[in-house]
Structure formats: structure tokens, C-alpha cells
Motif scaffolding. Sequence first.
Motif, short mmCIF file in Angstrom:
data_model
loop_
_atom_site.label_atom_id
_atom_site.label_comp_id
_atom_site.label_asym_id
_atom_site.label_seq_id
_atom_site.Cartn_x
_atom_site.Cartn_y
_atom_site.Cartn_z
N TYR A 56 0.87 -1.18 0.00
CA TYR A 56 0.00 0.00 0.00
C TYR A 56 0.91 1.23 0.00
O TYR A 56 1.00 1.98 0.97
CB TYR A 56 -0.92 -0.02 1.22
CG TYR A 56 -2.05 0.99 1.15
CD1 TYR A 56 -3.11 0.83 0.27
CD2 TYR A 56 -2.06 2.09 1.99
CE1 TYR A 56 -4.15 1.74 0.20
CE2 TYR A 56 -3.09 3.02 1.95
CZ TYR A 56 -4.13 2.84 1.05
OH TYR A 56 -5.16 3.76 0.99
N ASP A 57 1.61 1.42 -1.12
CA ASP A 57 2.62 2.46 -1.26
C ASP A 57 1.92 3.75 -1.70
O ASP A 57 1.99 4.15 -2.86
CB ASP A 57 3.68 2.03 -2.26
CG ASP A 57 4.94 2.86 -2.17
OD1 ASP A 57 4.92 3.91 -1.49
OD2 ASP A 57 5.95 2.48 -2.80
N VAL A 58 1.26 4.39 -0.75
CA VAL A 58 0.37 5.51 -1.03
C VAL A 58 0.66 6.66 -0.08
O VAL A 58 1.02 6.43 1.08
CB VAL A 58 -1.11 5.08 -0.84
CG1 VAL A 58 -2.06 6.25 -1.08
CG2 VAL A 58 -1.45 3.89 -1.72
N ALA A 59 0.53 7.88 -0.55
CA ALA A 59 0.58 9.05 0.31
C ALA A 59 -0.20 10.18 -0.34
O ALA A 59 -0.34 10.22 -1.57
CB ALA A 59 2.01 9.49 0.58
N PHE A 60 -0.72 11.07 0.48
CA PHE A 60 -1.39 12.26 -0.02
C PHE A 60 -0.74 13.50 0.58
O PHE A 60 -0.50 13.56 1.79
CB PHE A 60 -2.89 12.24 0.32
CG PHE A 60 -3.67 11.27 -0.52
CD1 PHE A 60 -4.21 11.66 -1.75
CD2 PHE A 60 -3.85 9.97 -0.10
CE1 PHE A 60 -4.91 10.76 -2.53
CE2 PHE A 60 -4.56 9.06 -0.88
CZ PHE A 60 -5.10 9.46 -2.10
#
Length: 686
Positions: free
Chosen positions: A210-214
Motif C-alpha cells: 500500500y505504497d500511497v501518500a497524499f
Amino acid sequence: MYRLLLALGLLLSLSARAEEGMWTYDAFPSEAVKRAYGFAPTQAWLNQVRLGSVRLAGGCSASFVSPQGLVMTNHHCIRGCVEDLSSPRKDLLATGFVAPEPKDELRCPKVEANQLVEMTDITARMNAATQGLSGAAFNTGLKAEMAKVEAACATGPEVRCDVVTLFNGGKYHLYKYRRFQDVRLAFAPEFPMASFGGDPDNFNFPRYGYDVAFLRVWENGQPAQSPHYLPWAKQSVKEGELVFVSGHPGGTERKSSVAELEFQRDVALPYTLLHLSELRGMLREFSSGSPERLRTTRARLRSVENGLKALRGRHQALADPSLLSLKRKEEAALRARVTANPKLKASTAGAWEEVAKALQVYRPMLPEYRMKEAGDGFQSELFTLARHLVRAAEELPKPNAERLREYTDAQLPTLRQQLLREAPIPEELEVATLAFSLNRLRETLGADEPFVQAVLGREAPAELARALVTGSKLRDVKVRQALLEGGKAAVEASEDPMVVLARKVDAAARAARKRYEDTVEAVLKRSNERIAQAHLAVYGTTGYPDATFTLRLSYGAVKGWEENGRAVAPLTTFAGAWARHTGKEPFRLPDSWLAAQGKVPQETPLDMATTNDIIGGNSGSPVVNRDGHVVGLIFDSNLHSLGARYAYVPQTHRAVAVHGAGLLAALEHVYAAQRLVEELRAAQPR
């Protein structure tokens, strides 16, 4: 890596396929997409996706996903920010971060976001500026004209302008960006989930990361308005569907000469692989010393491991005889066409031979250049700051066109951000990396080399590193600001040990740089430009240029591949992630994910593989459907793609992305990030 070699073995029997290509937005092959998939992107579609795309200046891609400046990218692209915002008492890499309200979003001190707003062909101007020039004079004239063009374009700190070299100098474009330097963290998952599977799963598939960022870009103390953004798709993407990837691939060498590829295989890559291998060993040992050392080191260690694996793949690709055989045939075919045309023959006379000769000159020079000028001998953030201060004091009083490229007027906003950012610099890690690099300096150049003697004197590397780091005051932004604003007088009067060292080594470092630029870089640029112009004359401009960390668009489909007689499915699910959990790193799911079992349907897709042509730098790129709506987020590729710097093999090369449905489901049900979920859904078309 044997799978990579088997894939490359297919090259000799393959012609270019539809999915190949990292296309510039002004030359996207819409008709080819229509023939393959029945859909042709219009100019309005291309403009919207281009303006919705974002470049993170540190080397990644991103996208606007709401009209309130919300930006989506990878966790691994902003790990440094998360680490900078952490402390021994508040380890955001371990816990993750969700900002309850915009006011709670935390500024990333080292992150800059760029939005490409304009592209202009300036080939004629650049060619006129260098007409009749060769060698060092060509290089100097080229850089001077670049500085003039960029300075005239960059009308304020909110504008960034870069002269972009395309087709190895066959074309030059001016790219104008809207620059955002107030970038804040809105969401980041736990590091173990963003990098789930660790190095064993890196560049592999199936994946469950889950290689996610905002992030959010701010202007004047408020979230910036982003009228051009990529809305979230209402329908999730399925196997076989057409998808596009808009991002900033870092660099390819598909148009490079055989001599350049052989140099990479025999000289440059082995040097870098040795350096990274030793650095990885040092960081592993250092990080095992205490929990705090692990906290401050794990992000850098992960980056080194990723780079090491990627470069090993490149080296394996170049070691495969089929790849170089293909490249030799392609080069021979071009040279035959050039020889048959008297005008092209005259314009390229000696060009390939000059490239090979320049690389022979570079062979013995590379270690000295890498150690003295490129940073391998002084791996320290404090030293980098000191060098920038020393060189800024020297360069800024000069006319803009005569400065080193990184100190031109167009680059000053970025330079000031680098020098004046508020970010922690871990002392122990600084000592360790500087000691490591000083040891490498002595081992590489020799204990009796005058430069090494001048740096070390009678000190041991570890002792000198500790004295330099602990004695420096450059951690204090006010000290750096005083030196920057005080100019040459302040820098020359400074007794800070890092500044003293930077002053001491600068003349020799500049000399190494000048030798490289005059005898290697200048020859390669001019000769490759001549070859590139001949290539364009023979084959036209219907192809795509090598990647240059500028915005590109690729197209493909959600699709698996055959692996040793078995089918690799293109989608993984939440059920697969829970099944892969072992309770031990790197296959330990965070408690937040274990607690979400039963909240998210097990069949919800998590990651996916596509045929899009990507490479490093594409990390953080949005995956969009034919409506231009977000259906995924690129974060990796498979092992077969490690040779993609040199060639694309459609049968096996796959991009790896977080699936849009899984991305949204985890935001809502794992992290309870309702504010972001509502913002994304509110931005969906009605």
C-alpha cells in the motif's frame, strides 16, 4: 535475475509493439491507441491529464486529485518528509499519519511540486547559439544559452523553467512549470505497509503493498486551488482494460550508442554497484545498534536496497549478449543509411568514433570525478550544505550565463529552499555516512594522493568525520541564512569546520568537474547531437525520445503474463495480503490492517500489473482510464522490467500499481481517513 535474461532473449525476434513508448504530450500517438483499443485521446483530454500531473522535484511523480490542491503520490516518494517530521517520541514512519483537518497537515521541508503548464520548441535558437562550436566551447555556449532562456522565462519564484534536451540533442524544448514550495503531508500509511514484502518482494509480482501518500500544495497560507485535476473513477478498472500512465520517467538509454552501453556495463555500473553494496552493509550494521539508529536509517537503507536491486538488473540486461547484439544491428543499420546520404555522412563524420574516444578518456577519470565532485567522497548533508554556501558565494556575483548550472537565476528558488529548510539532520548517521565515504575516498584514490592527504591529514576518517559533524553549526538555519546572505566575505571568514573543509577541497573538485565537462561531457553532447539529428533525418520524429525526468504519457492494459509455463494474474486482493501475513518482517501486516478483516470484502483488488512502459521516476504516477479518471497509482515494476532502461519487451515487462478500488477502500476502512475519502468522492464527475 535469470528471468530478466530470458525475457531479454526474446528481443531479437521482436519488433516495437503498441504499448512501447514514453511519449511527450505534444507528440502522443492518439491514432495508434485508436487502432489498438478503439479510443483516441483528444487534445482536450491530453491537456487535462497533463495539467493534472505533478512532478516532485526530488525524483518522483504525482497528480492533483481534487480542486483543493490534494496531491497523490507514493509513500516511498515522501519517506524523507515523514522521517523529517518524526522524532524519537513520535515515529510517523512506524505509526503512519492522518491529518484530521487541513490545519493539521504538516509542511514537508524538502518537497517541491511542479505542474507543467507550457512547452515550447526552441531547437532553432539552441542550434544557432552553438553553430560552428565544438568541444568545450560548444558545451559552454550551450549552457550559457540555456541559462539565458531559463532566466527570461522564470519571471518569479512561483515559476520554474527548464531547457529540456530531447532525442539526445536532436531537439530542445523549454518546459515552464508552476512551482509549489509549500507542500504539506495529509496522509501516510505505516512504513511496513507501504513497503510490505520488503526487499524480497521488491520488483516482483504478485504484490500486496500500500505504497500511497497524499500531500497538499498551499499558497498564501491556504490550500491552493487546482482547477485541473484527475477525478477518481466511479468504476474500478478490470483485467484487459485500457489504461494510461502520466508521469516523469527518470532516464532511459534506448537511443544510446553501443559504446555508451558498453561503458555502462564495464565501468559505470560496476563502480556504482560496489559503492552501494558497501554502503548497504554499513547502514545495516549501523541501524542494528539501537532503536533510534533504526528509526533514522531505515528509509535511507530501503532506498539503497532498491537502487542496488535496480542497478543489478540493468547490469544483467547489458550482460545478456542478445541485447547488445540487437543494439549493434540497429546502430549498423543507421550508419549504413547515413553513409548512403552524402549530406548526413558529412554532418556525422567521426561522431561515433568521438563518443568512443571520450568514454575511453572517462574510464580512468571516473573514480576521481565521482569522489571529488559528484559526492561519493563526502556523503554528508552538512557537507552538501557547506559546499552550496561556498559555491553560491563564488557563483552568484558572476553574470548569470557564466555560473555553474545549479546556481543560475532560474535555479535560485530551489537552492534557497535546500539551504534554508527546517529539517533535522541526525548527528550519528551523519558521522557514520561521512566516515564511510572518507574511507572510500582514501581506498579509491590512495592514501598518498595529494587531495586525500589534504582532506585527512593525520586524522583517521572516523575521527575526522566526528569532529566535522559535531563541530559544525550548520544545522541551525539562521547560521546558514547568515552565510548565504553575507556572501563571499561571510563564507571566507567562517570558521565552521564543514565550511572550512568545503573551501579547502573546492578548487580540486572544480578542476575535476572542468576536466570531465571539457573532455567528456562536451564531446558526448556534441557528437550525440550530430548522431541524433541524423537519426531524425533518417527515421523522422514519429518515435519517442529517451526519458529525461520530464512529463510523458504511456498507454497499455491491465494484463498478466506467462512465467515458466504458468499464468501470472494481473490483480491481487486484500485476501491475498492477509494470507501473506507471517507476523514477522518484512511480511508483517500492521495492526490496522489485521483489524480491518471483515470491513473490506476479501475480493477487493489491492495491486495490479499493466503493460504500460515505465521506469524509475514514474513512481507516484497516476493510472487513468479512457475518461482520464484515476484507477490506480504506479509504485513499482516487475523484475523483467529492470532492463527497460535499454529496451521494452511487451510479453513480460509490467508496471505495478496500487489498484484504485483498494486504495480508496483502505483509506476508508483501514485508516478512517474520512475527510480525504469525502474530498475524493466530492471531486468525482456527477
